[in-house]
Scaffold this motif. Structure first.
Motif, PDB file in Angstrom:
ATOM      1  N   SER A 185      -1.258  13.939   0.132  1.00  0.00           N
ATOM      2  CA  SER A 185      -2.282  14.429  -0.782  1.00  0.00           C
ATOM      3  C   SER A 185      -2.796  13.296  -1.667  1.00  0.00           C
ATOM      4  O   SER A 185      -4.004  13.130  -1.848  1.00  0.00           O
ATOM      5  CB  SER A 185      -1.712  15.557  -1.643  1.00  0.00           C
ATOM      6  N   ILE A 186      -1.880  12.523  -2.196  1.00  0.00           N
ATOM      7  CA  ILE A 186      -2.273  11.395  -3.052  1.00  0.00           C
ATOM      8  C   ILE A 186      -3.048  10.366  -2.246  1.00  0.00           C
ATOM      9  O   ILE A 186      -4.065   9.850  -2.700  1.00  0.00           O
ATOM     10  CB  ILE A 186      -1.024  10.783  -3.718  1.00  0.00           C
ATOM     11  N   ARG A 187      -2.592  10.087  -1.026  1.00  0.00           N
ATOM     12  CA  ARG A 187      -3.321   9.143  -0.165  1.00  0.00           C
ATOM     13  C   ARG A 187      -4.752   9.610   0.076  1.00  0.00           C
ATOM     14  O   ARG A 187      -5.683   8.824  -0.013  1.00  0.00           O
ATOM     15  CB  ARG A 187      -2.624   9.015   1.190  1.00  0.00           C
ATOM     16  N   SER A 188      -4.906  10.885   0.386  1.00  0.00           N
ATOM     17  CA  SER A 188      -6.250  11.380   0.715  1.00  0.00           C
ATOM     18  C   SER A 188      -7.184  11.365  -0.501  1.00  0.00           C
ATOM     19  O   SER A 188      -8.388  11.194  -0.354  1.00  0.00           O
ATOM     20  CB  SER A 188      -6.176  12.779   1.315  1.00  0.00           C
ATOM     21  N   LYS A 189      -6.624  11.508  -1.681  1.00  0.00           N
ATOM     22  CA  LYS A 189      -7.454  11.525  -2.896  1.00  0.00           C
ATOM     23  C   LYS A 189      -7.748  10.136  -3.445  1.00  0.00           C
ATOM     24  O   LYS A 189      -8.819   9.900  -4.003  1.00  0.00           O
ATOM     25  CB  LYS A 189      -6.760  12.339  -3.994  1.00  0.00           C
ATOM     26  N   TYR A 190      -6.790   9.209  -3.320  1.00  0.00           N
ATOM     27  CA  TYR A 190      -6.906   7.951  -4.044  1.00  0.00           C
ATOM     28  C   TYR A 190      -6.933   6.675  -3.198  1.00  0.00           C
ATOM     29  O   TYR A 190      -7.370   5.644  -3.690  1.00  0.00           O
ATOM     30  CB  TYR A 190      -5.768   7.822  -5.066  1.00  0.00           C
ATOM     31  N   MET A 191      -6.444   6.729  -1.972  1.00  0.00           N
ATOM     32  CA  MET A 191      -6.395   5.508  -1.186  1.00  0.00           C
ATOM     33  C   MET A 191      -7.775   5.189  -0.634  1.00  0.00           C
ATOM     34  O   MET A 191      -8.363   5.994   0.086  1.00  0.00           O
ATOM     35  CB  MET A 191      -5.387   5.640  -0.032  1.00  0.00           C
ATOM     36  N   ILE A 192      -8.276   4.010  -0.998  1.00  0.00           N
ATOM     37  CA  ILE A 192      -9.621   3.654  -0.545  1.00  0.00           C
ATOM     38  C   ILE A 192      -9.594   2.618   0.567  1.00  0.00           C
ATOM     39  O   ILE A 192     -10.620   2.314   1.156  1.00  0.00           O
ATOM     40  CB  ILE A 192     -10.505   3.149  -1.708  1.00  0.00           C
ATOM     41  N   TYR A 193      -8.433   2.052   0.845  1.00  0.00           N
ATOM     42  CA  TYR A 193      -8.348   1.047   1.902  1.00  0.00           C
ATOM     43  C   TYR A 193      -6.997   1.142   2.596  1.00  0.00           C
ATOM     44  O   TYR A 193      -5.965   1.248   1.945  1.00  0.00           O
ATOM     45  CB  TYR A 193      -8.524  -0.360   1.317  1.00  0.00           C
ATOM     46  N   ASP A 194      -7.008   1.139   3.900  1.00  0.00           N
ATOM     47  CA  ASP A 194      -5.793   1.165   4.699  1.00  0.00           C
ATOM     48  C   ASP A 194      -5.873   0.018   5.687  1.00  0.00           C
ATOM     49  O   ASP A 194      -6.623   0.067   6.650  1.00  0.00           O
ATOM     50  CB  ASP A 194      -5.679   2.497   5.436  1.00  0.00           C
ATOM     51  N   TYR A 195      -5.127  -1.036   5.430  1.00  0.00           N
ATOM     52  CA  TYR A 195      -5.257  -2.201   6.299  1.00  0.00           C
ATOM     53  C   TYR A 195      -4.768  -1.931   7.709  1.00  0.00           C
ATOM     54  O   TYR A 195      -5.132  -2.655   8.635  1.00  0.00           O
ATOM     55  CB  TYR A 195      -4.610  -3.451   5.687  1.00  0.00           C
ATOM     56  N   CYS A 196      -3.994  -0.874   7.912  1.00  0.00           N
ATOM     57  CA  CYS A 196      -3.569  -0.531   9.272  1.00  0.00           C
ATOM     58  C   CYS A 196      -4.741  -0.007  10.102  1.00  0.00           C
ATOM     59  O   CYS A 196      -4.663   0.041  11.326  1.00  0.00           O
ATOM     60  CB  CYS A 196      -2.452   0.505   9.236  1.00  0.00           C
ATOM     61  N   LYS A 197      -5.794   0.392   9.445  1.00  0.00           N
ATOM     62  CA  LYS A 197      -6.977   0.892  10.155  1.00  0.00           C
ATOM     63  C   LYS A 197      -8.136  -0.099  10.119  1.00  0.00           C
ATOM     64  O   LYS A 197      -9.228   0.214  10.580  1.00  0.00           O
ATOM     65  CB  LYS A 197      -7.400   2.231   9.557  1.00  0.00           C
ATOM     66  N   ASP A 198      -7.891  -1.279   9.589  1.00  0.00           N
ATOM     67  CA  ASP A 198      -8.942  -2.286   9.454  1.00  0.00           C
ATOM     68  C   ASP A 198      -8.996  -3.158  10.707  1.00  0.00           C
ATOM     69  O   ASP A 198      -8.500  -4.279  10.737  1.00  0.00           O
ATOM     70  CB  ASP A 198      -8.692  -3.134   8.210  1.00  0.00           C
ATOM     71  N   THR A 199      -9.594  -2.630  11.753  1.00  0.00           N
ATOM     72  CA  THR A 199      -9.650  -3.366  13.024  1.00  0.00           C
ATOM     73  C   THR A 199     -10.516  -4.612  12.921  1.00  0.00           C
ATOM     74  O   THR A 199     -10.276  -5.592  13.616  1.00  0.00           O
ATOM     75  CB  THR A 199     -10.180  -2.454  14.146  1.00  0.00           C
TER      76      THR A 199
END
Length: 109
Positions: A79-93
């Motif tokens: 829940s916190i990730r979906s509301k506040y995380m703006i960058y996920d380097y694991c998805k930064d292809t």
């Protein structure tokens, strides 16, 4: 034991490609720790690796309670990730040229 933190100019990757601007008028940025009480294994060289892994009461971090998050805690984290995380380097292809960093493919227990 020491704790080091660093702040760096992450204008590009930590700001959704520059869409979220950093307000540099607030510089210098200062990080502090409140009520921080480290409870860890004392490091005494390579011998400590084995000593810190022994499942004893003093090595509380080895107990099953701390092996993984409970289902409610996983829900809370997501829940916190979906509301506040703006960058996920694991998805930064783009940043990693299609190669996912090793830690991104480790099992999430």
């Amino acid at each position: 034991m020491r704790i080091y933190s660093s702040l760096w100019n992450a204008d590009e990757w930590a700001t959704r490609g520059g869409r979220d601007k950093i307000d540099w008028t607030n510089a210098p940025f200062i990080a502090t720790y409140r009520n921080f009480r480290p409870r860890a294994c004392y490091w005494n060289g390579p011998l400590s690796i084995g000593q810190c892994a022994i499942p004893t009461k003093s090595n509380w971090w080895n107990s099953p309670l701390y092996n993984k998050l409970s289902a409610p805690k996983v829900d809370q984290m997501n829940s916190i990730r979906s509301k506040y995380m703006i960058y996920d380097y694991c998805k930064d292809t783009k940043r990693f040229k299609g190669v996912t960093p090793t830690e991104c493919s480790l099992p999430q227990n």
